[in-house]
Design a protein around this motif. Structure first.
Motif, mmCIF file in Angstrom:
data_model
loop_
_atom_site.group_PDB
_atom_site.id
_atom_site.type_symbol
_atom_site.label_atom_id
_atom_site.label_comp_id
_atom_site.label_asym_id
_atom_site.label_seq_id
_atom_site.Cartn_x
_atom_site.Cartn_y
_atom_site.Cartn_z
ATOM 1 N N LEU A 1 0.799 -1.233 0.000
ATOM 2 C CA LEU A 1 0.000 0.000 0.000
ATOM 3 C C LEU A 1 0.836 1.290 0.000
ATOM 4 N N PRO A 2 1.972 1.372 0.695
ATOM 5 C CA PRO A 2 2.760 2.616 0.623
ATOM 6 C C PRO A 2 3.268 2.953 -0.774
ATOM 7 N N SER A 3 3.282 1.956 -1.647
ATOM 8 C CA SER A 3 3.757 2.211 -3.019
ATOM 9 C C SER A 3 2.657 2.762 -3.918
ATOM 10 N N CYS A 4 1.430 2.819 -3.413
ATOM 11 C CA CYS A 4 0.302 3.317 -4.212
ATOM 12 C C CYS A 4 0.342 4.837 -4.265
ATOM 13 N N LEU A 5 0.503 5.383 -5.459
ATOM 14 C CA LEU A 5 0.545 6.837 -5.663
ATOM 15 C C LEU A 5 -0.593 7.243 -6.598
ATOM 16 N N HIS A 6 -1.451 8.126 -6.116
ATOM 17 C CA HIS A 6 -2.576 8.609 -6.921
ATOM 18 C C HIS A 6 -2.980 9.970 -6.372
ATOM 19 N N PRO A 7 -3.307 10.919 -7.242
ATOM 20 C CA PRO A 7 -3.656 12.266 -6.749
ATOM 21 C C PRO A 7 -4.873 12.293 -5.825
ATOM 22 N N TYR A 8 -5.699 11.239 -5.885
ATOM 23 C CA TYR A 8 -6.919 11.230 -5.068
ATOM 24 C C TYR A 8 -6.948 10.059 -4.074
ATOM 25 N N ILE A 9 -5.771 9.558 -3.723
ATOM 26 C CA ILE A 9 -5.627 8.559 -2.660
ATOM 27 C C ILE A 9 -4.685 9.127 -1.610
ATOM 28 N N TYR A 10 -5.094 9.097 -0.342
ATOM 29 C CA TYR A 10 -4.263 9.626 0.739
ATOM 30 C C TYR A 10 -3.131 8.635 1.006
ATOM 31 N N ARG A 11 -1.923 9.107 0.909
ATOM 32 C CA ARG A 11 -0.774 8.211 0.904
ATOM 33 C C ARG A 11 -0.531 7.564 2.270
ATOM 34 N N VAL A 12 -0.140 6.288 2.206
ATOM 35 C CA VAL A 12 0.243 5.517 3.392
ATOM 36 C C VAL A 12 1.752 5.656 3.582
ATOM 37 N N THR A 13 2.149 6.093 4.790
ATOM 38 C CA THR A 13 3.577 6.272 5.085
ATOM 39 C C THR A 13 4.257 4.946 5.402
ATOM 40 N N PHE A 14 3.544 4.096 6.162
ATOM 41 C CA PHE A 14 4.119 2.816 6.592
ATOM 42 C C PHE A 14 2.973 1.826 6.795
ATOM 43 N N ALA A 15 3.212 0.551 6.470
ATOM 44 C CA ALA A 15 2.182 -0.487 6.664
ATOM 45 C C ALA A 15 2.835 -1.828 6.949
ATOM 46 N N THR A 16 2.258 -2.554 7.889
ATOM 47 C CA THR A 16 2.698 -3.915 8.180
ATOM 48 C C THR A 16 1.502 -4.715 8.694
#
Length: 541
Positions: free
Chosen positions: A201-216
């Motif tokens: 999920l942190p690799s998902c980049l989209h102008p209308y998706i709130y970015r995930v900094t870290f996930a486990t």
């Protein structure tokens, strides 16, 4: 419990969105108080029910806890003298039943932890904030750069999802939000695929998706970190709420109800539809669209909580769309939920009920056209339009989006297949639930119709007609038998056929009857006896 341990064997994954209903079956008076025996049922199955016993003081405690919602709930008032009278207890029982009906039919209250614990203590006795804190503490042992500032208590609606305000030790002024969530009933991914997708999920980049900094993630839960946004979500904007306040306080009873400007509705709506189309094209299941899952960043909407479908969590609006058999795919669920979101943006509050029969005046008829295509009786009965179709409608087709950020979300082929299978399983459970609800609704309608006053009158009339018809038929049958008997006795119709010249012997049964009659008249005066003797002699010749 270490963060990477497996969940306990045989753990039951409840769907917390299945409505609970409660009916007070009886009351019992003890020495100094009255107890109320309540039958609680989960969903439509009578078999999935249980009894709880509650005092008035328990109701009062619950009501005090719910005051944060700012609602005027109809709890019967206290009474110190005469509270053991039978008439008073019966009247109070009616009042408490009304109170239960109100809190179990309010969409937000019925899903909150306070009400769930009151009605179902066996399944909601755990302290999820403490469990989440234990999990987070174990995580920090391996990631020492993070530090908890404070728990963000009850800012979300989910019982098994908790939030913490975070900071990075070498950047103490920067604030982040950590979310921890337990698994839900729709988790169909294997543990390995689940953990891989969460970490993707942190690799998902989209102008209308709130970015995930870290996930486990582990086999039983997931932990994600995002930047904290002071402005809050789209729902905070609509309700003019403070992001850190509890969910009940923010959204249950807004002080001022006011929708957004038409241009905001058009722009935000177009942005949300664009990101839904992106996820649908990628084959990534979402199904969790609502105003609290849309973060506002300036004039840009950014979607939150992509991890929910991976965790198998049920949707905020599940109790709505599970009523309609045509809303049976995650794509159609997203479109229906978009209708709810658009209604809130337009009118500043959620719809009173769904489907919506008629819509209040809106800033534009183009808004009403989209609402009708997603929330009307016809739409819920016949099915949802696609996201592409909504993008072509006049409300959104002329919106120009200016963004230079190129969407990126690479999902390996193997994980795409795992997502496809998981999506099919989620939809299969939804379809089965919709089928059961549909059958239950038909049965309930039939029983209600059968037990109505009009139907009872019809059945009484039919019963009387049937009774009269039966009596008439019995009377005719009796008359026919009597007539046949007379004909048989008078004409010998039942005697064997003989030639006309041959005399017919008298019937043995007739002789017996006449002999009986003769003996019966043996006690009569002499003239009568003589007459009978003469008659018998003439008849028997």
């Amino acid at each position: 419990m270490a963060f990477m341990e497996k969940p306990p064997a045989g753990k039951v994954l409840l769907d917390d969105t299945v409505p609970l209903t409660a009916a007070i079956e009886a009351s019992q008076s003890l020495q100094s108080h009255t107890e109320y025996i309540i039958r609680v049922q989960r969903g439509i199955s009578v078999e999935n029910s249980w009894q709880i016993v509650r005092r008035y003081s328990d109701f009062d405690l619950l009501n005090n806890s719910l005051q944060i919602a700012g609602l005027s709930l109809p709890l019967p008032p206290k009474k110190l003298i005469g509270n053991m009278d039978r008439e008073f207890i019966a009247e109070r029982q009616k009042g408490l039943q009304n109170y239960l009906n109100v809190i179990t039919t309010n969409h937000i209250l019925s899903n909150c932890e306070l009400v769930k614990k009151f009605l179902d203590p066996n399944n909601y006795s755990a302290n999820y904030t403490e469990i989440a804190l234990q999990q987070v503490s174990m995580f920090f042992r391996s990631e020492p750069k993070w530090e908890v500032v404070e728990p963000l208590k009850d800012i979300g609606w989910r019982i098994r999802k908790k939030y913490f305000l975070m900071k990075i030790k070498n950047q103490p002024k920067e604030r982040l939000v950590l979310s921890w969530a337990d698994l839900g009933p729709d988790k169909y991914l294997s543990d390995k695929d689940f953990q891989c997708l969460i970490k993707l999920l942190p690799s998902c980049l989209h102008p209308y998706i709130y970015r995930v900094t870290f996930a486990t993630a582990n086999e039983s839960s997931a932990l994600l970190i995002r930047m904290f946004n002071e402005k809050g979500t789209l729902k905070d904007l609509i309700y003019k709420a403070k992001p850190k306040d509890p969910f009940l306080k923010k959204y249950c009873n807004p002080k001022k109800i006011q929708g957004l400007e038409l241009q905001q509705i058009k722009t935000y709506g177009r942005q949300i539809l664009e990101v839904l189309k992106f996820l649908h094209d990628k084959g990534f299941p979402y199904g969790h669209l609502h105003a609290s899952n849309v973060m506002l960043d300036g004039d840009t909407c950014r979607l939150l909580d992509l991890e929910n479908s991976l965790l198998g969590l049920p949707s905020f609006y599940r109790s709505y769309f599970s009523q309609f058999r045509k809303i049976n795919t995650l794509e159609s669920v997203d479109v229906h939920c978009f209708g709810h979101l658009l209604y809130e943006m337009t009118y500043g509050r959620p719809p009173d009920s769904v489907p919506v029969d008629s819509f209040p005046p809106a800033p534009s008829m183009a808004v009403v056209a989209v609402l009708e295509s997603t929330l009307s009786c016809e739409a819920c009965k016949n099915g949802m339009p696609t996201v592409s179709r909504l993008l072509q409608m006049p409300l959104f087709s002329d919106v120009l989006l200016t963004t230079s950020e190129k969407p990126q979300f690479k999902i390996p082929t193997k994980l795409k297949e795992a997502l496809r299978i998981a999506k099919e399983c989620i939809e299969k459970r939804l379809i089965e639930e919709q089928k059961q609800i549909h059958q239950h609704r038909r049965l309930t309608r039939a029983q209600s119709h059968h037990g109505s006053e009009e139907e009872r009158k019809k059945r009484k009339i039919l019963a009387r007609k049937k009774s009269k018809r039966s009596a008439l038929e019995n009377s005719e049958e009796h008359s026919a038998k009597y007539s046949n008997s007379n004909n048989s006795a008078g004409s010998g119709a039942s005697s064997p056929l003989t030639s006309p010249s041959s005399p017919t012997p008298p019937s043995t049964s007739a002789c017996t009857i006449l002999n009986v009659n003769f003996r019966a008249f043996a006690g009569l005066p002499g003239s009568h006896v003589a007459w009978w003797r003469g008659f018998w002699g003439e008849w028997s010749k």
